[in-house]
Design an enzyme around this catalytic site. Structure first.
Site, PDB file in Angstrom:
ATOM      1  N   SER A   1     -51.496 -26.856  -2.087  1.00  0.00           N
ATOM      2  CA  SER A   1     -51.597 -27.929  -1.548  1.00  0.00           C
ATOM      3  C   SER A   1     -50.341 -28.758  -1.937  1.00  0.00           C
ATOM      4  O   SER A   1     -49.919 -28.528  -2.734  1.00  0.00           O
ATOM      5  CB  SER A   1     -52.986 -28.441  -1.887  1.00  0.00           C
ATOM      6  OG  SER A   1     -53.077 -29.804  -1.677  1.00  0.00           O
TER       7      SER A   1
ATOM      8  N   TYR B   1     -59.252 -30.532  -8.467  1.00  0.00           N
ATOM      9  CA  TYR B   1     -58.402 -30.009  -7.301  1.00  0.00           C
ATOM     10  C   TYR B   1     -57.016 -29.823  -7.520  1.00  0.00           C
ATOM     11  O   TYR B   1     -56.319 -28.890  -7.159  1.00  0.00           O
ATOM     12  CB  TYR B   1     -58.869 -30.781  -6.006  1.00  0.00           C
ATOM     13  CG  TYR B   1     -58.310 -30.192  -4.922  1.00  0.00           C
ATOM     14  CD1 TYR B   1     -58.836 -28.987  -4.325  1.00  0.00           C
ATOM     15  CD2 TYR B   1     -57.254 -30.785  -4.126  1.00  0.00           C
ATOM     16  CE1 TYR B   1     -58.274 -28.318  -3.137  1.00  0.00           C
ATOM     17  CE2 TYR B   1     -56.811 -30.070  -2.862  1.00  0.00           C
ATOM     18  CZ  TYR B   1     -57.385 -29.061  -2.253  1.00  0.00           C
ATOM     19  OH  TYR B   1     -56.829 -28.395  -1.296  1.00  0.00           O
TER      20      TYR B   1
END
Ligand code: NAD
Length: 272
Positions: A152, A165
């Site tokens: 990501s 995250y």
């Protein structure tokens, strides 16, 4: 030139295959003659996608799996091998974040529950390592294969609020490099491991952060993301497909251990 991208007849296993981004990958691979095993904890979602692919003339099966449970991943491997005989491509797509692990007006960093932090760590990094152990062993035994992890933007640059995250995706990028070296040095230089790092795609996992649930208008965070994305929009799942086809095919035969941003230049932009 077209032969470089030819993946007809290969077998792909996609964890989180029923999700927004990975279902698009499954459709794209199937339409190019790949046999696709859609693995997901949400069995109904996986089955619906496999049905859809078959109705379009493709070859797919749905397999229920929990990527955090080794026995479950091994059962899925047995189903895939019984049906298709081998595994050429593994896409580790299961991942995500959740509100309980996100700093907000109601939840300070200091009070984030350990269970929520652990949930995000486990799903993203353990959920990538474990299927790579199980399906990667099949690749190691035959000396051939391609693994694609899903990292990501959060791995390159920590994003505010999503603390667990960001750390977990940084671990996914690191593991991508580690595994690329490990396979090449210990098993075969013909097993490659790379990652896609999607920028911002409006999906279930981030909807609550990017869209105001009362008004349906973009949140302040949503507006800031778009203004920090030089291409001026969110990604569409289809934007990932070209990079995916490059990385899973022989077109990228000497590309190993890289994390490729697909982000409309978000990562390149300093903000000035
Ligand atoms: P999604 O929630 O639509 O898909 C995730 C899928 O994983 C779901 O189908 C879910 O059922 C499955 N899953 C969850 N836990 C599982 C488990 N324990 N075992 C097996 N399957 C499980 O999410 P998405 O937005 O399509 O994200 C796919 C991947 O892309 C994730 O790794 C996510 O972190 C990453 N990503 C997304 C974005 C974005 O903007 N949406 C950006 C960067 C990276």
């Amino acid at each position: 030139m077209a032969d470089l991208f030819d993946i007809t007849g290969r077998v792909a296993v996609i964890t989180g295959g029923g999700g927004v981004l990975c279902s698009e990958m499954a459709r794209a691979l199937a339409s190019r003659g790949v046999k696709v095993a859609v693995l997901d904890i949400n069995e109904k979602q996986a089955e619906a996608l496999a049905e859809e692919i078959k109705n379009q003339g493709g070859n797919a099966i749905a397999v229920a799996v929990d990527v955090l449970d080794r026995a479950s991943v091994e059962r899925a491997r047995d189903v895939v091998l019984a049906k298709y005989g081998t595994v050429d491509i593994l896409i580790n797509g299961a991942g995500g974040n959740k509100p309980e692990a996100t700093v907000s007006d109601d939840m300070s960093f200091f009070d984030l529950p350990v269970e929520a932090i652990q949930w995000v760590f486990n799903l993203n990094i353990l959920g990538t390592i474990l299927p790579t152990q199980v399906f990667g062993k099949v690749m190691a035994e035959r000396g051939k294969g391609v693994v694609i992890n899903i990292s990501s933007m959060a791995a390159f640059r920590p994003l505010t609020r999503t603390v667990a995250y960001c750390a977990a995706k940084a671990a996914v990028s690191n593991f991508t490099q580690w595994m690329a070296v490990h396979f090449s040095q210990n098993y075969s230089p013909n097993i490659r491991v790379n990652a896609l790092a999607p920028g911002f795609f409006l999906t279930k996992q981030n909807y609550y952060l990017l869209v105001d649930k009362e008004t349906g208008e973009p949140t302040e965070r949503g507006r800031r993301i778009i203004s920090h994305t030089p291409m001026g929009r969110y990604g569409e799942p289809a934007d990932l497909i070209g990079t995916l086809l490059w990385l899973v095919s022989d077109a990228s035969s000497f590309v190993n251990g890289v994390v490729v941003p697909v982000d409309g230049a978000f990562q390149a932009y300093s903000g000035v």
